[in-house]
Scaffold this motif. Structure first.
Motif, PDB file in Angstrom:
ATOM      1  N   ASP A   1      15.967 -46.807  48.478  1.00  0.00           N
ATOM      2  CA  ASP A   1      17.341 -47.226  48.207  1.00  0.00           C
ATOM      3  C   ASP A   1      18.212 -47.124  49.453  1.00  0.00           C
ATOM      4  O   ASP A   1      19.096 -47.962  49.683  1.00  0.00           O
ATOM      5  CB  ASP A   1      17.948 -46.363  47.094  1.00  0.00           C
ATOM      6  CG  ASP A   1      17.563 -46.838  45.700  1.00  0.00           C
ATOM      7  OD1 ASP A   1      16.952 -47.918  45.586  1.00  0.00           O
ATOM      8  OD2 ASP A   1      17.869 -46.127  44.730  1.00  0.00           O
ATOM      9  N   SER A   2      17.974 -46.107  50.263  1.00  0.00           N
ATOM     10  CA  SER A   2      18.823 -45.876  51.431  1.00  0.00           C
ATOM     11  C   SER A   2      18.662 -46.947  52.509  1.00  0.00           C
ATOM     12  O   SER A   2      19.519 -47.073  53.387  1.00  0.00           O
ATOM     13  CB  SER A   2      18.538 -44.489  52.026  1.00  0.00           C
ATOM     14  OG  SER A   2      17.304 -44.466  52.729  1.00  0.00           O
ATOM     15  N   VAL A   3      17.573 -47.699  52.451  1.00  0.00           N
ATOM     16  CA  VAL A   3      17.358 -48.767  53.440  1.00  0.00           C
ATOM     17  C   VAL A   3      17.302 -50.138  52.777  1.00  0.00           C
ATOM     18  O   VAL A   3      16.853 -51.116  53.385  1.00  0.00           O
ATOM     19  CB  VAL A   3      16.083 -48.519  54.280  1.00  0.00           C
ATOM     20  CG1 VAL A   3      16.228 -47.264  55.114  1.00  0.00           C
ATOM     21  CG2 VAL A   3      14.838 -48.440  53.403  1.00  0.00           C
ATOM     22  N   GLY A   4      17.733 -50.214  51.534  1.00  0.00           N
ATOM     23  CA  GLY A   4      17.805 -51.495  50.856  1.00  0.00           C
ATOM     24  C   GLY A   4      16.482 -52.078  50.419  1.00  0.00           C
ATOM     25  O   GLY A   4      16.340 -53.299  50.271  1.00  0.00           O
ATOM     26  N   ARG A   5      15.498 -51.208  50.168  1.00  0.00           N
ATOM     27  CA  ARG A   5      14.196 -51.655  49.681  1.00  0.00           C
ATOM     28  C   ARG A   5      13.977 -51.151  48.256  1.00  0.00           C
ATOM     29  O   ARG A   5      14.739 -50.329  47.742  1.00  0.00           O
ATOM     30  CB  ARG A   5      13.077 -51.143  50.592  1.00  0.00           C
ATOM     31  CG  ARG A   5      13.168 -51.624  52.028  1.00  0.00           C
ATOM     32  CD  ARG A   5      13.030 -53.142  52.135  1.00  0.00           C
ATOM     33  NE  ARG A   5      13.095 -53.576  53.516  1.00  0.00           N
ATOM     34  CZ  ARG A   5      12.044 -53.625  54.345  1.00  0.00           C
ATOM     35  NH1 ARG A   5      10.846 -53.258  53.895  1.00  0.00           N
ATOM     36  NH2 ARG A   5      12.192 -54.035  55.578  1.00  0.00           N
ATOM     37  N   SER A   6      12.916 -51.639  47.636  1.00  0.00           N
ATOM     38  CA  SER A   6      12.606 -51.216  46.277  1.00  0.00           C
ATOM     39  C   SER A   6      11.607 -50.072  46.290  1.00  0.00           C
ATOM     40  O   SER A   6      10.798 -49.939  47.224  1.00  0.00           O
ATOM     41  CB  SER A   6      12.019 -52.388  45.481  1.00  0.00           C
ATOM     42  OG  SER A   6      10.814 -52.841  46.079  1.00  0.00           O
ATOM     43  N   ASP A   7      11.667 -49.238  45.262  1.00  0.00           N
ATOM     44  CA  ASP A   7      10.661 -48.207  45.076  1.00  0.00           C
ATOM     45  C   ASP A   7       9.339 -48.890  44.720  1.00  0.00           C
ATOM     46  O   ASP A   7       9.305 -50.073  44.384  1.00  0.00           O
ATOM     47  CB  ASP A   7      11.101 -47.270  43.950  1.00  0.00           C
ATOM     48  CG  ASP A   7      10.258 -46.017  43.861  1.00  0.00           C
ATOM     49  OD1 ASP A   7       9.682 -45.611  44.879  1.00  0.00           O
ATOM     50  OD2 ASP A   7      10.187 -45.432  42.762  1.00  0.00           O
ATOM     51  N   GLY A   8       8.248 -48.153  44.797  1.00  0.00           N
ATOM     52  CA  GLY A   8       6.947 -48.749  44.508  1.00  0.00           C
ATOM     53  C   GLY A   8       6.366 -49.434  45.728  1.00  0.00           C
ATOM     54  O   GLY A   8       5.812 -50.529  45.641  1.00  0.00           O
ATOM     55  N   GLU A   9       6.526 -48.782  46.892  1.00  0.00           N
ATOM     56  CA  GLU A   9       5.978 -49.282  48.163  1.00  0.00           C
ATOM     57  C   GLU A   9       6.606 -50.611  48.568  1.00  0.00           C
ATOM     58  O   GLU A   9       5.946 -51.507  49.096  1.00  0.00           O
ATOM     59  CB  GLU A   9       4.448 -49.329  48.118  1.00  0.00           C
ATOM     60  CG  GLU A   9       3.870 -47.932  47.900  1.00  0.00           C
ATOM     61  CD  GLU A   9       2.354 -47.839  47.957  1.00  0.00           C
ATOM     62  OE1 GLU A   9       1.694 -48.806  48.384  1.00  0.00           O
ATOM     63  OE2 GLU A   9       1.824 -46.778  47.571  1.00  0.00           O
ATOM     64  N   GLY A  10       7.926 -50.715  48.336  1.00  0.00           N
ATOM     65  CA  GLY A  10       8.675 -51.860  48.816  1.00  0.00           C
ATOM     66  C   GLY A  10       9.004 -51.782  50.285  1.00  0.00           C
ATOM     67  O   GLY A  10       9.530 -52.734  50.866  1.00  0.00           O
ATOM     68  N   MET A  11       8.718 -50.632  50.903  1.00  0.00           N
ATOM     69  CA  MET A  11       8.821 -50.489  52.353  1.00  0.00           C
ATOM     70  C   MET A  11       7.438 -50.142  52.890  1.00  0.00           C
ATOM     71  O   MET A  11       6.552 -49.751  52.136  1.00  0.00           O
ATOM     72  CB  MET A  11       9.852 -49.424  52.722  1.00  0.00           C
ATOM     73  CG  MET A  11       9.573 -48.039  52.194  1.00  0.00           C
ATOM     74  SD  MET A  11      11.008 -46.902  52.306  1.00  0.00           S
ATOM     75  CE  MET A  11      11.386 -46.947  54.053  1.00  0.00           C
ATOM     76  N   THR A  12       7.245 -50.320  54.163  1.00  0.00           N
ATOM     77  CA  THR A  12       5.936 -50.030  54.758  1.00  0.00           C
ATOM     78  C   THR A  12       5.822 -48.548  55.094  1.00  0.00           C
ATOM     79  O   THR A  12       6.828 -47.827  55.157  1.00  0.00           O
ATOM     80  CB  THR A  12       5.722 -50.846  56.043  1.00  0.00           C
ATOM     81  OG1 THR A  12       6.647 -50.377  57.049  1.00  0.00           O
ATOM     82  CG2 THR A  12       5.930 -52.340  55.796  1.00  0.00           C
ATOM     83  N   PHE A  13       4.606 -48.116  55.332  1.00  0.00           N
ATOM     84  CA  PHE A  13       4.388 -46.724  55.733  1.00  0.00           C
ATOM     85  C   PHE A  13       5.099 -46.429  57.043  1.00  0.00           C
ATOM     86  O   PHE A  13       5.683 -45.356  57.222  1.00  0.00           O
ATOM     87  CB  PHE A  13       2.887 -46.461  55.844  1.00  0.00           C
ATOM     88  CG  PHE A  13       2.541 -45.021  56.135  1.00  0.00           C
ATOM     89  CD1 PHE A  13       3.058 -43.994  55.368  1.00  0.00           C
ATOM     90  CD2 PHE A  13       1.668 -44.705  57.173  1.00  0.00           C
ATOM     91  CE1 PHE A  13       2.728 -42.666  55.623  1.00  0.00           C
ATOM     92  CE2 PHE A  13       1.331 -43.387  57.438  1.00  0.00           C
ATOM     93  CZ  PHE A  13       1.861 -42.358  56.669  1.00  0.00           C
ATOM     94  N   GLU A  14       5.078 -47.370  57.959  1.00  0.00           N
ATOM     95  CA  GLU A  14       5.739 -47.172  59.254  1.00  0.00           C
ATOM     96  C   GLU A  14       7.247 -47.031  59.072  1.00  0.00           C
ATOM     97  O   GLU A  14       7.893 -46.213  59.751  1.00  0.00           O
ATOM     98  CB  GLU A  14       5.413 -48.328  60.201  1.00  0.00           C
ATOM     99  CG  GLU A  14       3.992 -48.319  60.745  1.00  0.00           C
ATOM    100  CD  GLU A  14       2.924 -48.602  59.693  1.00  0.00           C
ATOM    101  OE1 GLU A  14       3.238 -49.308  58.686  1.00  0.00           O
ATOM    102  OE2 GLU A  14       1.791 -48.120  59.859  1.00  0.00           O
ATOM    103  N   GLU A  15       7.819 -47.813  58.164  1.00  0.00           N
ATOM    104  CA  GLU A  15       9.255 -47.688  57.896  1.00  0.00           C
ATOM    105  C   GLU A  15       9.579 -46.337  57.285  1.00  0.00           C
ATOM    106  O   GLU A  15      10.605 -45.717  57.610  1.00  0.00           O
ATOM    107  CB  GLU A  15       9.713 -48.819  56.987  1.00  0.00           C
ATOM    108  CG  GLU A  15       9.747 -50.182  57.675  1.00  0.00           C
ATOM    109  CD  GLU A  15       9.965 -51.327  56.707  1.00  0.00           C
ATOM    110  OE1 GLU A  15      10.571 -52.337  57.130  1.00  0.00           O
ATOM    111  OE2 GLU A  15       9.533 -51.227  55.531  1.00  0.00           O
ATOM    112  N   LEU A  16       8.717 -45.875  56.398  1.00  0.00           N
ATOM    113  CA  LEU A  16       8.911 -44.545  55.832  1.00  0.00           C
ATOM    114  C   LEU A  16       8.855 -43.483  56.915  1.00  0.00           C
ATOM    115  O   LEU A  16       9.694 -42.577  56.965  1.00  0.00           O
ATOM    116  CB  LEU A  16       7.842 -44.272  54.772  1.00  0.00           C
ATOM    117  CG  LEU A  16       7.814 -42.842  54.207  1.00  0.00           C
ATOM    118  CD1 LEU A  16       9.095 -42.532  53.429  1.00  0.00           C
ATOM    119  CD2 LEU A  16       6.590 -42.632  53.323  1.00  0.00           C
ATOM    120  N   LEU A  17       7.879 -43.572  57.802  1.00  0.00           N
ATOM    121  CA  LEU A  17       7.735 -42.573  58.864  1.00  0.00           C
ATOM    122  C   LEU A  17       8.951 -42.535  59.781  1.00  0.00           C
ATOM    123  O   LEU A  17       9.340 -41.459  60.264  1.00  0.00           O
ATOM    124  CB  LEU A  17       6.473 -42.852  59.681  1.00  0.00           C
ATOM    125  CG  LEU A  17       5.135 -42.649  58.955  1.00  0.00           C
ATOM    126  CD1 LEU A  17       3.975 -42.997  59.877  1.00  0.00           C
ATOM    127  CD2 LEU A  17       4.996 -41.219  58.427  1.00  0.00           C
TER     128      LEU A  17
END
Length: 250
Positions: A52-68
């Protein structure tokens, strides 16, 4: 700066059944600093609030690299142990997951049994245990005892017959424990009767989900819980309060 190995050991030692550690669920450096300033000795990063904080969806809507990238911002801002919800693993191999988390400064992880990138199928109990086993082996090879919190979504998904759901969750998480997990997370809101069964019959410390604003730590302690986190509920509570403040200016 505390070493990763020391932080991992500290995080593991905080898990005491009947005397639960509260690990506020944060999503950025700002929320992490607020939690640490309030006196908390460890943090979790939840997939939902981070997304939510980066405008993506839960359920792996962001990449692992973005999470890191987000994890690195948090660990760079606070010097307490940080555990990260890596959902179902973003399609990565265990070695890559452990390598990425340690490089980002995290010393714990949640791993789910819902595979978001494969139609949200539920991993079999054996498949989930194999993933936990791989994560433990990778952490051992890296020389840091990353705290593995093995999660099952059986209660959230309401899979199968309710009559034996607790039995199936216990069997599933017991396999994860035997595979090298440190903490077990039967995620969901449970009756006291179910929570007592889970803490009594599972062989490792249990993570429960709490609701900020509800003084329930003592209640969870009486149920034998060892760890309390907030999932998306802390962020949601702050959003409600922010909305109230802003509406006064409309």
């Amino acid at each position: 700066m505390t070493s990763l190995d020391a932080k991992a050991k500290t995080l593991l030692e905080l898990h005491r059944p009947g005397d639960p550690v509260v690990l506020p669920t944060v999503w950025d450096a700002w929320s992490a600093n607020i939690a640490v300033a309030a006196g908390f000795s460890g943090l979790t990063m939840g997939s939902h609030p981070v997304a939510d904080s980066v405008g993506r969806s839960d359920g792996e809507g962001m990449t692992f690299e973005e999470l890191l990238a987000r994890v690195t911002q948090v660990t760079g801002a606070v010097d307490v142990p940080v555990s990260v919800d890596i959902e179902s693993g973003y399609g990565q191999e265990p070695a890559r997951l452990i390598e990425g988390l340690l490089a980002a400064g995290a010393v714990g992880l949640n791993i789910e049994d819902t595979v978001h990138l494969e139609g949200k199928r539920l991993r079999s109990a054996e498949e989930h245990a194999d993933l936990v086993r791989g994560l433990r082996a990778a952490a051992d090879a890296a020389g840091v005892h990353v705290v593995v919190n093995a999660r099952t979504d059986l209660f959230l998904r309401q899979d199968g017959d309710e009559a034996d759901r607790v039995d199936r969750a216990i069997a599933r998480l017991t396999l994860a424990a035997e595979a090298g997990a440190d903490v077990l997370y039967p995620v969901g809101r449970h009756t006291d009767e179910v929570q007592l069964r889970l803490t009594a019959e599972l062989p490792l410390p249990i993570n429960a989900i709490g609701q900020p604003g509800t003084p329930a730590k003592e209640h969870f302690a009486g149920l034998g819980v060892a760890r309390i986190s907030f999932g998306p509920f802390l962020q949601a509570a702050l959003a409600t309060e922010a909305t109230r403040l802003l509406e006064a200016w409309q």
